[in-house]
Design a protein around this motif. Structure first.
Motif, PDB file in Angstrom:
ATOM      1  N   CYS A  56      -3.218   4.601  -1.480  1.00 52.18           N
ATOM      2  CA  CYS A  56      -3.725   3.592  -2.420  1.00 52.18           C
ATOM      3  C   CYS A  56      -4.474   4.281  -3.556  1.00 52.18           C
ATOM      4  O   CYS A  56      -5.283   5.186  -3.314  1.00 52.18           O
ATOM      5  N   TRP A  57      -4.224   3.852  -4.754  1.00 53.72           N
ATOM      6  CA  TRP A  57      -4.855   4.389  -5.980  1.00 53.72           C
ATOM      7  C   TRP A  57      -6.045   3.508  -6.311  1.00 53.72           C
ATOM      8  O   TRP A  57      -5.873   2.323  -6.626  1.00 53.72           O
ATOM      9  N   LEU A  58      -7.240   4.051  -6.218  1.00 54.60           N
ATOM     10  CA  LEU A  58      -8.458   3.284  -6.499  1.00 54.60           C
ATOM     11  C   LEU A  58      -9.292   3.981  -7.563  1.00 54.60           C
ATOM     12  O   LEU A  58      -9.315   5.213  -7.635  1.00 54.60           O
ATOM     13  N   THR A  59     -10.002   3.148  -8.337  1.00 54.25           N
ATOM     14  CA  THR A  59     -11.031   3.715  -9.210  1.00 54.25           C
ATOM     15  C   THR A  59     -12.419   3.313  -8.701  1.00 54.25           C
ATOM     16  O   THR A  59     -13.350   4.106  -8.753  1.00 54.25           O
ATOM     17  N   GLU A  60     -12.558   2.069  -8.262  1.00 51.44           N
ATOM     18  CA  GLU A  60     -13.852   1.542  -7.840  1.00 51.44           C
ATOM     19  C   GLU A  60     -14.906   1.868  -8.910  1.00 51.44           C
ATOM     20  O   GLU A  60     -14.557   2.146 -10.050  1.00 51.44           O
ATOM     21  N   ILE A  72      -8.711   9.551 -13.445  1.00 45.29           N
ATOM     22  CA  ILE A  72      -7.653   8.551 -13.553  1.00 45.29           C
ATOM     23  C   ILE A  72      -7.688   7.682 -12.294  1.00 45.29           C
ATOM     24  O   ILE A  72      -7.356   6.500 -12.316  1.00 45.29           O
ATOM     25  N   ARG A  82       3.451  -7.953  -1.535  1.00 50.06           N
ATOM     26  CA  ARG A  82       2.841  -9.002  -2.345  1.00 50.06           C
ATOM     27  C   ARG A  82       3.905  -9.484  -3.332  1.00 50.06           C
ATOM     28  O   ARG A  82       4.905  -8.785  -3.563  1.00 50.06           O
ATOM     29  N   ARG A 125       6.034  -9.930  -6.510  1.00 48.51           N
ATOM     30  CA  ARG A 125       6.280  -9.044  -7.656  1.00 48.51           C
ATOM     31  C   ARG A 125       6.773  -9.885  -8.830  1.00 48.51           C
ATOM     32  O   ARG A 125       7.372 -10.946  -8.635  1.00 48.51           O
ATOM     33  N   LYS A 154      -4.829  -0.296   1.771  1.00 53.42           N
ATOM     34  CA  LYS A 154      -6.252  -0.086   1.477  1.00 53.42           C
ATOM     35  C   LYS A 154      -6.848   0.990   2.402  1.00 53.42           C
ATOM     36  O   LYS A 154      -6.412   1.144   3.545  1.00 53.42           O
ATOM     37  N   ARG A 187       7.620   1.090  -1.865  1.00 48.02           N
ATOM     38  CA  ARG A 187       6.249   1.601  -1.962  1.00 48.02           C
ATOM     39  C   ARG A 187       5.285   0.434  -2.008  1.00 48.02           C
ATOM     40  O   ARG A 187       5.509  -0.548  -2.699  1.00 48.02           O
ATOM     41  N   ARG A 188       4.223   0.542  -1.272  1.00 41.25           N
ATOM     42  CA  ARG A 188       3.223  -0.514  -1.189  1.00 41.25           C
ATOM     43  C   ARG A 188       1.878   0.147  -0.976  1.00 41.25           C
ATOM     44  O   ARG A 188       1.770   1.113  -0.222  1.00 41.25           O
ATOM     45  N   SER A 189       0.840  -0.350  -1.612  1.00 40.55           N
ATOM     46  CA  SER A 189      -0.485   0.223  -1.398  1.00 40.55           C
ATOM     47  C   SER A 189      -1.045  -0.249  -0.069  1.00 40.55           C
ATOM     48  O   SER A 189      -0.852  -1.404   0.316  1.00 40.55           O
TER      49      SER A 189
HETATM   50  C1  LIG Z   1      -5.796   2.694 -12.454  1.00 43.17           C
HETATM   51  C2  LIG Z   1      -5.828   1.812 -11.245  1.00 43.17           C
HETATM   52  C3  LIG Z   1      -7.033   1.612 -10.591  1.00 43.17           C
HETATM   53  C4  LIG Z   1      -7.096   0.784  -9.468  1.00 43.17           C
HETATM   54  N1  LIG Z   1      -8.298   0.598  -8.859  1.00 43.17           N
HETATM   55  C5  LIG Z   1      -8.404  -0.269  -7.841  1.00 43.17           C
HETATM   56  C6  LIG Z   1      -9.662  -0.502  -7.226  1.00 43.17           C
HETATM   57  O1  LIG Z   1     -10.664   0.081  -7.589  1.00 43.17           O
HETATM   58  N2  LIG Z   1      -9.701  -1.411  -6.209  1.00 43.17           N
HETATM   59  C7  LIG Z   1      -8.583  -2.086  -5.786  1.00 43.17           C
HETATM   60  O2  LIG Z   1      -8.690  -2.914  -4.876  1.00 43.17           O
HETATM   61  N3  LIG Z   1      -7.371  -1.845  -6.328  1.00 43.17           N
HETATM   62  C8  LIG Z   1      -7.255  -0.969  -7.348  1.00 43.17           C
HETATM   63  N4  LIG Z   1      -6.032  -0.730  -7.915  1.00 43.17           N
HETATM   64  C9  LIG Z   1      -4.848  -1.481  -7.414  1.00 43.17           C
HETATM   65  C10 LIG Z   1      -4.194  -0.839  -6.185  1.00 43.17           C
HETATM   66  O3  LIG Z   1      -3.962   0.538  -6.397  1.00 43.17           O
HETATM   67  C11 LIG Z   1      -2.835  -1.484  -5.890  1.00 43.17           C
HETATM   68  O4  LIG Z   1      -1.974  -1.276  -6.967  1.00 43.17           O
HETATM   69  C12 LIG Z   1      -2.937  -2.952  -5.615  1.00 43.17           C
HETATM   70  O5  LIG Z   1      -3.665  -3.142  -4.445  1.00 43.17           O
HETATM   71  C13 LIG Z   1      -1.552  -3.612  -5.474  1.00 43.17           C
HETATM   72  O6  LIG Z   1      -0.789  -3.031  -4.470  1.00 43.17           O
HETATM   73  P1  LIG Z   1       0.671  -2.421  -4.738  1.00 43.17           P
HETATM   74  O7  LIG Z   1       0.438  -1.049  -5.331  1.00 43.17           O
HETATM   75  O8  LIG Z   1       1.334  -2.398  -3.414  1.00 43.17           O
HETATM   76  O9  LIG Z   1       1.342  -3.324  -5.710  1.00 43.17           O
HETATM   77  C14 LIG Z   1      -5.926   0.132  -9.004  1.00 43.17           C
HETATM   78  C15 LIG Z   1      -4.709   0.367  -9.646  1.00 43.17           C
HETATM   79  C16 LIG Z   1      -4.659   1.195 -10.745  1.00 43.17           C
HETATM   80  C17 LIG Z   1      -3.325   1.432 -11.428  1.00 43.17           C
END
Ligand SMILES: Cc1cc2nc3c(=O)[nH]c(=O)nc-3n(C[C@H](O)[C@H](O)[C@H](O)COP(=O)(O)O)c2cc1C
Length: 189
Positions: free
Chosen positions: A135-139, A160, A175, A177, A15, A11-13
């Protein structure tokens, strides 16, 4: 379909601006949300819910984000307002995971929030298992009261995160780990 360990190890985020359509089918989305809802939940309180942003409704939601942005930054440029209007339209589909804690004498609110975070993670894994990227974002807008009201959150609820889901051609570069030696200790009295 990837086997379970291969799935968990890869699993990988990705954008949102790298995510392409078409969006998940209704059947795939139901599968993802069903898996998202299958998380540890102390007291079986179901302290979370999901809001789906799809199709033209993504821009309608973006208008509410842009309006909150303009209220915070009255001097915002037209380009910035356009960008905010497009926030949830970068990905083919977005799911907001909402923590919706229940009054409980026994289960602390933080545990209920952690259950909601587990739901967001399950959503990412389910998307990956079905061949989507996410991808999980809050921004900034996940923490904005005006946006929360516009998206129908009650005062006791909070975002969340916004899980952006689409398709990615190829394998995203990983990336670094953490090494287990840096994060694992063994208790010895
Ligand atoms: C609660 C939470 C909020 C996040 N919000 C952002 C965000 O607003 N912007 C961002 O670039 N990454 C954010 N991330 C990180 C990405 O979701 C992601 O985990 C990161 O880019 C690393 O990639 P990976 O999931 O492949 O390790 C957030 C992660 C979490 C757990």
């Amino acid at each position: 379909m990837l086997d379970a360990l291969a799935l968990l190890k890869t699993r990988r985020s990705v954008k949102p601006d790298q995510l392409q359509g078409p969006p998940p089918s209704a059947e795939d989305l139901d599968t993802m949300l069903t898996i998202a809802a299958r998380v540890p939940d102390h007291g079986k309180l179901v302290p979370w819910r999901f809001i789906v942003f799809e199709g033209d409704h993504r821009e309608e939601a973006g208008a509410a984000i842009a309006s909150a942005y303009a209220a915070k930054y009255p001097d915002a440029s037209g380009d910035q307002i356009y960008f905010e209007t497009n926030r949830l339209a970068r990905a083919p589909l977005v799911v907001a995971v909402v923590s919706s804690p229940v009054e409980s004498a026994k289960i602390p609110a933080v545990e209920q929030q952690l259950s909601a975070a587990a739901a967001a993670q399950n959503l990412l894994l389910a998307a990956h298992a079905l061949g989507y990227a996410a991808c999980w974002l809050t921004e900034w807008y996940a923490y904005d009261a005006q946006v929360a009201r516009a998206f129908g959150l009650d005062d006791h609820e909070r975002f969340i995160g916004f899980v952006h889901i689409g398709r990615f051609d190829g394998t995203p570069e990983d990336r670094p780990r953490p090494a287990l030696k840096d994060i694992v200790t063994r208790f010895e009295a």
